[in-house]
Scaffold this motif. Structure first.
Motif, PDB file in Angstrom:
ATOM      1  N   PRO A   1       0.825  -1.213   0.000  1.00 12.41           N
ATOM      2  CA  PRO A   1       0.000   0.000   0.000  1.00 12.41           C
ATOM      3  C   PRO A   1       0.859   1.262   0.000  1.00 12.41           C
ATOM      4  O   PRO A   1       2.086   1.207   0.078  1.00 12.41           O
ATOM      5  CB  PRO A   1      -0.811  -0.137   1.285  1.00 12.41           C
ATOM      6  CG  PRO A   1      -0.030  -1.046   2.142  1.00 12.41           C
ATOM      7  CD  PRO A   1       0.701  -1.971   1.232  1.00 12.41           C
TER       8      PRO A   1
ATOM      9  N   HIS B   1     -11.055   5.776   1.949  1.00 10.18           N
ATOM     10  CA  HIS B   1      -9.660   5.778   2.384  1.00 10.18           C
ATOM     11  C   HIS B   1      -8.860   4.697   1.677  1.00 10.18           C
ATOM     12  O   HIS B   1      -7.780   4.955   1.135  1.00 10.18           O
ATOM     13  CB  HIS B   1      -9.601   5.600   3.901  1.00 10.18           C
ATOM     14  CG  HIS B   1      -8.204   5.603   4.425  1.00 10.18           C
ATOM     15  ND1 HIS B   1      -7.623   4.482   4.959  1.00 10.18           N
ATOM     16  CD2 HIS B   1      -7.264   6.570   4.460  1.00 10.18           C
ATOM     17  CE1 HIS B   1      -6.379   4.765   5.313  1.00 10.18           C
ATOM     18  NE2 HIS B   1      -6.139   6.033   5.023  1.00 10.18           N
ATOM     19  N   HIS B   2      -9.422   3.477   1.627  1.00  8.40           N
ATOM     20  CA  HIS B   2      -8.668   2.384   1.004  1.00  8.40           C
ATOM     21  C   HIS B   2      -8.612   2.544  -0.508  1.00  8.40           C
ATOM     22  O   HIS B   2      -7.639   2.124  -1.128  1.00  8.40           O
ATOM     23  CB  HIS B   2      -9.274   1.044   1.397  1.00  8.40           C
ATOM     24  CG  HIS B   2      -8.896   0.628   2.777  1.00  8.40           C
ATOM     25  ND1 HIS B   2      -7.862  -0.225   3.029  1.00  8.40           N
ATOM     26  CD2 HIS B   2      -9.382   0.997   3.981  1.00  8.40           C
ATOM     27  CE1 HIS B   2      -7.749  -0.385   4.337  1.00  8.40           C
ATOM     28  NE2 HIS B   2      -8.665   0.348   4.931  1.00  8.40           N
TER      29      HIS B   2
ATOM     30  N   THR C   1      -5.621   4.726  -0.967  1.00  8.11           N
ATOM     31  CA  THR C   1      -4.293   4.328  -0.504  1.00  8.11           C
ATOM     32  C   THR C   1      -3.872   2.932  -0.942  1.00  8.11           C
ATOM     33  O   THR C   1      -2.675   2.651  -0.985  1.00  8.11           O
ATOM     34  CB  THR C   1      -4.199   4.396   1.035  1.00  8.11           C
ATOM     35  OG1 THR C   1      -5.257   3.601   1.565  1.00  8.11           O
ATOM     36  CG2 THR C   1      -4.336   5.799   1.537  1.00  8.11           C
TER      37      THR C   1
ATOM     38  N   ARG D   1      -0.741   7.823   3.463  1.00  7.72           N
ATOM     39  CA  ARG D   1      -1.920   7.239   4.109  1.00  7.72           C
ATOM     40  C   ARG D   1      -2.491   8.189   5.149  1.00  7.72           C
ATOM     41  O   ARG D   1      -3.700   8.367   5.246  1.00  7.72           O
ATOM     42  CB  ARG D   1      -1.537   5.924   4.781  1.00  7.72           C
ATOM     43  CG  ARG D   1      -1.527   4.747   3.843  1.00  7.72           C
ATOM     44  CD  ARG D   1      -1.889   3.447   4.560  1.00  7.72           C
ATOM     45  NE  ARG D   1      -1.070   3.177   5.736  1.00  7.72           N
ATOM     46  CZ  ARG D   1       0.147   2.654   5.678  1.00  7.72           C
ATOM     47  NH1 ARG D   1       0.681   2.389   4.513  1.00  7.72           N
ATOM     48  NH2 ARG D   1       0.815   2.418   6.777  1.00  7.72           N
TER      49      ARG D   1
END
Lengths: 323, 121
Positions: free
Chosen positions: A87, B23-24, B27, A93
Motif C-alpha cells: 500500500p 480511504h482504502h 491508498t 496514508r
C-alpha cells in the motif's frame, strides 16, 4: 418515536457488523478471504435495506451486488497469483486519512441533521398520486419503468457498453483461463451436474416470478435478470451448455434486445399521441411488461457474459501477425 | 428523539463504510483491493440515499431514491466488470501470457518492461 423499538438491538448489531465486515474485507491479507467476506457483506447490506423499507434494493443488492459481483470476483481471482503490491507509504496514508475523516465528518453532520429533523415528504406524494396512471401498482417499478424511464434506458445501455468493453479487453487472455471451458477444465464433477439439474428449473421459475411480481410487489427486471444470469452461469459451470463461437451473433442480438425494445416503445409513444416515455394509461401495463421482459433477457445474457469474460471463440486472427 | 431510529443507526454505519472505502480506494496499491474499496464506498453512499428515503410510516417511504440506488447497483456491477477485465488483462500482459500484446508494447525487444514485478497486483 415512543418507547423502545424491539428491533433496536438487531439494528445496532447489524450496523456494527456492516462496518466490521467492511474493515475485514479491506484488511484481509488473502484475496480469496477478501472476496468471500465481501459477498457476506453484500448479504448483510441487503438485510439492512430490508430494515429500511427498501426490499427492491435489497433484492437487487443480494442478486447483483453480492451474487453476480461475487461470481465476477471469483472468476478474476484465478488470474491473480503471487504477492500484492504494497500500500501507499505512511505519510500519504495519514494525509488521505485526514482528508477522508474531514469529508466523513461533514457528511455525518448531514446524516444526523436528516435523521433528527422532521422530514419533508420528498417525492413520495407525487409518486403515490400518479401511481394509478403508471400501469403498475408497485411504486419502485413505476419510477424505474415509467416516471424515470430514461434513466433506466441509460442503465441498460451502460450494461451493453460494459459487455462490449469486456469482450474487447479480454480478447488477449489465453484460453486456458477461460471459466467457460467446461467442467473438465475446471475439475467440476457430477455434484455440480446434479445440483444444476435440481436448481436450474427452480431458478428459471423464480426469475420469471420476480419479473411478473415487479408490477405489484418487490421485484422487477433487474432482480429477475440477475437470477436468470445465474442460471446461465450455473448451466455452463455444470457442463449443461457450452458457449460456442457461432452463438456470438445470437448473444449480441440478446445483449441489444432490451435497449432496442425500450427505445422502440419510447419512439412509438412519442411519434403517436404523446411524448416519449409517457405511456398511455390503458396501454401502460402491457408496454411496461414488454420492456421488462426484453430488458430481463438482455440483463441475464449480459451479466452471464460479463462472468465468462472472454467471448466464446478462439481469437487467432492476430496470433500470426507477429513473429 | 430519545432512542435512535434505524435511519440514524444505519446512516452512521453507511457513513463508516463510505469513509473506510474512500480511504482504502485512495491508498491501496493492489487493483483488486482498490476496486472493492470503491464498491464499499458506493454502498455507503447508497445508505445515505436509502436513509433519506426512510419514514416511520411504511406508506410514506419515498420510492425515487430506491430506484436510483437500484440503477446505481447495476451501473456499479458494469463498472466492476470492466475494471476486473482490465485487471485480468494487465496481469496477463505483466506475465507475458497475453495473446495480443499490441503494436507499441514490443515485448520481445523490452522484456523487462512487460515483466516488471513492481506494478504487480
Amino acid at each position: 418515536m415512543s418507547g423502545i423499538d424491539p428491533m433496536l438491538p438487531f439494528d445496532v448489531a447489524l450496523a456494527l457488523a456492516l462496518v466490521a465486515l467492511s474493515w475485514a474485507v479491506l484488511a484481509a491479507a488473502d484475496r480469496f478471504a477478501m472476496v468471500v467476506l465481501f459477498i457476506v457483506l453484500g448479504l448483510m447490506v441487503a438485510l439492512a435495506w430490508v430494515r429500511l423499507g427498501a426490499p427492491d434494493v435489497a433484492l437487487a443488492e443480494a442478486a447483483i451486488g453480492a451474487g453476480v459481483t461475487g461470481a465476477l470476483l471469483l472468476a478474476t481471482l484465478r488470474h491473480l497469483r503471487g504477492p500484492e503490491a504494497a500500500p501507499a507509504p505512511g505519510p500519504v496514508r495519514w494525509s488521505v486519512a485526514a482528508l477522508v475523516a474531514g469529508v466523513t465528518v461533514a457528511l455525518g453532520a448531514v446524516v444526523v441533521a436528516v435523521a433528527t429533523a422532521p422530514r419533508p415528504e420528498g417525492l413520495a406524494g407525487p409518486v403515490r398520486d400518479n401511481l394509478p396512471a403508471s400501469g403498475v401498482e408497485h411504486a419502485v417499478t413505476a419510477v424505474l419503468l415509467n416516471f424515470r424511464a430514461h434513466d433506466t434506458l441509460m442503465e441498460v445501455v451502460v450494461l451493453l457498453i460494459a459487455v462490449i468493453v469486456v469482450w474487447a479487453v479480454d480478447r488477449g487472455l489465453a484460453a486456458a483461463h477461460d471459466p467457460a471451458a467446461g467442467p473438465e477444465a475446471d475439475g467440476l464433477g457430477p455434484v455440480q451436474a446434479g445440483y444444476a439439474r435440481l436448481a436450474l428449473p427452480a431458478a428459471v421459475v423464480l426469475g420469471i416470478y420476480l419479473l411478473w411480481a415487479g408490477a405489484h410487489a418487490p421485484g422487477g427486471a433487474f432482480q429477475a435478470g440477475a437470477v436468470l444470469s445465474a442460471v446461465g452461469i450455473m448451466a455452463v459451470l455444470a457442463g449443461r451448455w457450452r458457449p460456442e463461437a457461432h452463438h456470438r451473433a445470437w448473444a449480441r442480438a440478446v445483449f441489444g434486445l432490451g435497449a432496442a425494445v425500450f427505445v422502440l416503445v419510447a419512439l412509438g409513444v412519442g411519434l403517436g399521441p404523446g411524448v416519449a416515455y409517457e405511456y398511455p394509461p390503458h396501454l401502460a401495463k402491457p408496454l411496461i411488461l414488454a420492456i421488462e421482459a426484453a430488458v430481463t433477457l438482455s440483463i441475464a445474457a449480459t451479466l452471464a457474459a460479463l462472468f465468462f469474460g472472454r467471448e466464446p471463440a478462439p481469437v487467432s486472427r492476430s496470433r500470426g501477425r507477429r513473429p | 428523539m430519545s432512542v435512535p431510529g434505524p435511519d440514524l443507526i444505519y446512516g452512521v454505519a453507511g457513513l463508516g463504510m463510505f469513509g473506510l472505502g474512500l480511504h482504502h480506494a485512495m491508498t491501496a496499491a493492489a487493483p483488486l483491493r482498490r476496486v472493492l474499496a470503491l464498491k464499499i464506498c458506493a454502498i455507503g453512499a447508497s445508505f445515505l440515499l436509502i436513509v433519506a428515503a426512510w419514514r416511520v410510516a411504511p406508506g410514506a417511504i419515498d420510492a425515487v431514491p430506491h430506484a436510483l440506488v437500484i440503477t446505481g447497483i447495476v451501473v456499479m456491477v458494469s463498472a466492476m466488470a470492466v475494471a476486473l477485465a482490465l485487471i485480468r488483462r494487465i496481469r496477463a500482459l505483466q506475465d507475458g501470457e497475453d495473446t495480443q500484446p499490441g503494436h507499441t508494447q514490443a515485448g520481445d525487444t523490452q522484456p523487462g518492461h512487460t515483466r516488471n514485478r513492481e506494478g504487480r497486483q
